[in-house]
Write a protein that holds these residues in place. Structure first.
Motif, short mmCIF file in Angstrom:
data_model
loop_
_atom_site.label_atom_id
_atom_site.label_comp_id
_atom_site.label_asym_id
_atom_site.label_seq_id
_atom_site.Cartn_x
_atom_site.Cartn_y
_atom_site.Cartn_z
N SER A 157 0.79 -1.24 0.00
CA SER A 157 0.00 0.00 0.00
C SER A 157 0.82 1.29 0.00
O SER A 157 0.27 2.37 -0.21
N LEU A 158 2.12 1.20 0.23
CA LEU A 158 2.93 2.40 0.39
C LEU A 158 2.97 3.26 -0.88
O LEU A 158 3.17 4.47 -0.80
N SER A 159 2.77 2.65 -2.02
CA SER A 159 2.82 3.41 -3.27
C SER A 159 1.76 4.51 -3.32
O SER A 159 1.96 5.56 -3.93
N ILE A 160 0.62 4.28 -2.66
CA ILE A 160 -0.42 5.31 -2.61
C ILE A 160 0.09 6.50 -1.81
O ILE A 160 -0.08 7.66 -2.21
N ALA A 161 0.70 6.24 -0.67
CA ALA A 161 1.20 7.33 0.17
C ALA A 161 2.34 8.09 -0.49
O ALA A 161 2.53 9.28 -0.22
N ASN A 162 3.08 7.42 -1.36
CA ASN A 162 4.21 8.08 -2.01
C ASN A 162 3.82 8.83 -3.27
O ASN A 162 4.67 9.51 -3.87
N ALA A 163 2.57 8.72 -3.71
CA ALA A 163 2.12 9.47 -4.89
C ALA A 163 1.96 10.94 -4.51
O ALA A 163 1.30 11.27 -3.52
N HIS A 164 2.56 11.83 -5.28
CA HIS A 164 2.52 13.25 -4.96
C HIS A 164 1.28 13.89 -5.56
O HIS A 164 0.95 13.69 -6.72
N THR A 165 0.61 14.70 -4.74
CA THR A 165 -0.63 15.35 -5.19
C THR A 165 -0.39 16.26 -6.38
O THR A 165 -1.25 16.40 -7.25
N VAL A 166 0.77 16.88 -6.44
CA VAL A 166 1.08 17.76 -7.57
C VAL A 166 0.97 17.02 -8.89
O VAL A 166 0.55 17.58 -9.90
N ASP A 167 1.33 15.75 -8.89
CA ASP A 167 1.33 14.95 -10.12
C ASP A 167 0.01 14.22 -10.36
O ASP A 167 -0.06 13.35 -11.23
N PHE A 168 -1.02 14.57 -9.59
CA PHE A 168 -2.23 13.76 -9.61
C PHE A 168 -2.84 13.66 -11.01
O PHE A 168 -3.26 12.58 -11.44
N TYR A 169 -2.89 14.78 -11.74
CA TYR A 169 -3.49 14.75 -13.08
C TYR A 169 -2.45 14.54 -14.18
O TYR A 169 -2.75 13.90 -15.19
N THR A 170 -1.26 15.06 -14.00
CA THR A 170 -0.25 14.89 -15.05
C THR A 170 0.16 13.42 -15.20
O THR A 170 0.50 12.98 -16.31
N LEU A 171 0.15 12.67 -14.12
CA LEU A 171 0.51 11.25 -14.18
C LEU A 171 -0.71 10.33 -14.08
O LEU A 171 -0.55 9.11 -13.99
N ASP A 172 -1.91 10.93 -14.10
CA ASP A 172 -3.16 10.16 -14.02
C ASP A 172 -3.11 9.16 -12.87
O ASP A 172 -3.32 7.95 -13.03
N ILE A 173 -2.85 9.70 -11.67
CA ILE A 173 -2.63 8.89 -10.48
C ILE A 173 -3.82 7.98 -10.17
O ILE A 173 -3.65 6.81 -9.78
N TRP A 174 -5.03 8.50 -10.33
CA TRP A 174 -6.20 7.70 -9.95
C TRP A 174 -6.26 6.39 -10.73
O TRP A 174 -6.39 5.30 -10.14
N HIS A 175 -6.16 6.46 -12.02
CA HIS A 175 -6.28 5.24 -12.83
C HIS A 175 -5.04 4.36 -12.72
O HIS A 175 -5.09 3.17 -13.03
N LYS A 176 -3.96 4.94 -12.25
CA LYS A 176 -2.74 4.15 -12.06
C LYS A 176 -2.88 3.21 -10.87
O LYS A 176 -2.35 2.08 -10.89
N PHE A 177 -3.60 3.66 -9.82
CA PHE A 177 -3.67 2.88 -8.59
C PHE A 177 -5.06 2.33 -8.27
O PHE A 177 -5.18 1.48 -7.39
#
Length: 634
Positions: free
Chosen positions: A51-71
């Motif tokens: 689960s640590l990968s969720i905590a390490n995702a940076h909010t700044v990159d939320f849309y540029t890296l499409d964080i939601w669909h990644k995790f």
């Protein structure tokens, strides 16, 4: 016949300390052993490895890296609904069996083993609670610790002081009162009268320990801002002392107050009566101000330009001037001579050997004079604020001339200062016990973080500390440690995350990616959200802050980004709520590592992780307590 009274007292103290240590050792044997702590660390590590990968995702990159669909393989509505319906998520496991039974073979802690994406929110929330400190069952409560330590009523100095809530915020008052009782119990168990407070800040804990328990306290802080504040408080203390003396003289010669300030003191509490005597009253304020105007003006001209407004961390532990309670009542509560004014100290390494010896001699002579003049410790100077940068290698005797066996404490020691305090406790023979509460985990240095470029200045990292985790080269990552600073209890109570500011920052990053190829990611935008009146205004302020050409974008283009991503703001809210749920697990691993470190040391006879504070009032509420045998060091 020779006088052996001194030897007898020393022998008695050693015997009493050995007895107390034996009691604590017996207590420790009934608590979590080193093997148990290592097993709990393994459990948390296993959960965080998924689960640590969720905590390490940076909010700044939320849309540029499409964080939601990644995790995520679930919609944000499901996450928010599950979090809301689960409350603090302390449900029994059996309540969730039917819900996730069909997915047990396909998920690990709610994550698909193949895609690494979340497929079962309820399973993740249950696992997060089970792997937090409250779910692991390794902590003791404050009441339990005090019951073990406090075998007889604590002695309190009988001085007239106002209640702590009259000169501190409710948060600080709660922390100081709870921690000071533990420290006083530790001092009595180890039969010492000296306390060393590392990272003492404005000295609230130091003053309380000296006033309430008669302990000789040395507060050490390296901050130049705090040094300036200490100088200002000492200046105010002199003024209040003079005012107190004038009031005392007036009270001796007249029994009735002037008509302009006449009050009936019958039924007035002693603390309130003392405050009325100690603090200059309104009718004296103007006269008092005129009498000290020249001194005040001189000092303000001298120091006015020295104070620098700087912030080292952005967590709930930060305190602005507005957060701090008025110091006037605090200073008025101190007895005359309780605080010793100390000049700013340069690091010992910058002093010549002659200067070090001279300071030692002066310190010893001054303390001897104070002791004689006061008739003993009960009337002497009990709190000495000192300014110095300390590490585990620091020679405390170079800072404290009359260093004796002592308790070392630290209330919300920032970043690496917390592990340095624990290392100092082990390295110095004079330090018999420690009580430390850390904070600002994002400022910790990590030995095995692959993104780390330079090590800490001391050469020793703050995490991990234990041999057990160091042998496994474990690291969390800065974003995960930043997440560990979040407060689950406060978010549950509605004191949550400022989602709009995070949303603005994430969309700004998309604009920077699309229109400013020369943008350097290491530049920081800073706090422009609080000044912005709209998203367009926010972006333009941020571009100016970053030194970028804002004329490239029209208002309509900027607004179009807001309108495009606004429907996806729920994704960011749901994702951040999951990070909040993981925060206690990451904090737990950091604190278990410190506890494991203490338990690995043969000289430590007792160690425990204690919940000292109410987490709603003080989110960093866990303290490390350790005791070692007299005269031992690792």
């Amino acid at each position: 016949m020779p006088d052996n009274s001194g030897t007898t007292r020393v022998s008695l103290a050693v015997t009493l300390h050995a007895s107390s240590v034996h009691m604590l050792y017996s207590m420790a044997s009934s608590m979590s052993s080193l093997e148990v702590i290592r097993r709990k660390i393994d459990e948390v590590k296993q959960f965080l490895s998924v689960s640590l990968s969720i905590a390490n995702a940076h909010t700044v990159d939320f849309y540029t890296l499409d964080i939601w669909h990644k995790f995520m393989s679930v919609p944000p509505e499901e996450v928010l609904t599950e979090i809301t319906s689960s409350g603090d998520h302390k449900r029994a496991h059996k309540d969730n069996v039917n819900h996730s039974n069909d997915k047990k073979t396909k998920s690990i802690f709610g994550f698909c083993p193949d895609t690494k994406r979340l497929v079962d929110v309820a399973e993740l929330l249950d696992a997060a609670h089970a792997h937090s400190l409250s779910g692991l069952g390794v902590c003791v409560s404050l009441a339990e610790l005090l019951q073990w330590l406090n075998t007889s009523p604590l002695d309190k100095v009988q001085v007239a002081v106002v209640g702590s809530d009259e000169f501190m915020t409710s948060k600080k008052s709660h922390e100081v009162e709870s921690m000071s009782e533990v420290v006083a119990c530790l001092a009595r168990s180890c039969h010492v009268e000296q306390v060393i407070d590392v990272g003492s800040g404005k000295g609230y804990l130091c003053s309380y320990l000296s006033m309430r328990y008669g302990l000789q306290v040395y507060g050490i802080d390296s901050s130049s801002v705090n040094t300036h504040g200490a100088q200002e408080r000492n200046r105010k203390l002199k003024k209040y002392s003079r005012a107190y003396q004038r009031h005392s003289k007036a009270n001796k010669t007249q029994t009735v107050l002037p008509s302009s300030g006449q009050e009936d003191l019958e039924g007035v509490s002693p603390s309130e009566r003392y405050r009325k005597d100690m603090v200059p009253q309104p009718q004296d304020a103007e006269k008092h101000r005129r009498e000290n105007a020249e001194e005040v003006d001189s000092e303000e001209r001298q120091h006015g330009g020295e104070a620098q407004a700087h912030t080292t961390c952005l967590t709930d532990e930060d305190q602005t001037d507005a957060d701090l309670a008025p110091e006037d009542s605090f200073l008025g509560a101190l007895c005359a001579g309780m605080v010793e004014a100390a000049p700013p100290r340069v690091p010992p390494s910058e002093l010549s050997m002659e200067e070090r010896e001279r300071r030692k001699r002066e310190n010893i002579e001054r303390k001897a004079r104070n002791w004689v003049n006061s008739g003993g410790m009960s009337g002497g100077i009990l709190y000495s604020p000192l300014t110095s940068y300390v590490t585990a290698e620091t020679e405390l005797k170079e800072i404290i001339g009359e260093l004796k066996d002592a308790v070392m404490v630290g209330l919300h020691t920032c970043g690496d200062l917390a592990p340095s305090t624990l290392r100092m406790f082990l390295a110095k023979r004079e330090l018999l016990s420690v009580c430390n509460v850390g904070c600002c985990y994002h400022l910790l240095s990590e030995e095995f973080d692959p993104t780390r470029q330079d090590g800490p200045s001391s050469g020793v990292c703050g995490f991990p500390m234990s041999r057990y985790l160091r042998e496994q080269s474990w690291f969390c990552g800065r974003n995960a440690r930043m997440s560990a600073c979040l407060s689950l209890e406060r978010v549950v109570q509605g004191q949550g995350i400022q989602m709009e500011s995070l949303f603005y920052r994430a969309v700004l990053h998309v604009i920077l990616r699309d229109h400013y190829n020369s943008f350097k990611s290491e530049k920081r935008v800073g706090n422009v959200y609080s000044k912005a009146i709209s998203f367009v205004d926010y972006v333009r302020r941020a571009l100016r802050r970053l030194g970028l050409d804002e004329s490239k974008l029209s208002d309509s283009v900027i607004q179009s980004y807001h309108d495009t991503y606004r429907p996806r703001m729920g994704e960011m809210e749901a994702f951040n709520m999951l990070k909040v749920r993981l925060a206690p697990c990451i904090e737990g691993l950091i604190l278990l590592d410190r506890l494991c470190y203490l338990k690995e040391q043969e000289v430590v006879t007792f160690s425990a992780l204690v919940q000292l504070f109410d987490p709603l009032l003080s989110p960093r509420c866990y303290g490390l307590v350790g005791v070692k045998a007299r005269g031992t060091a690792s």
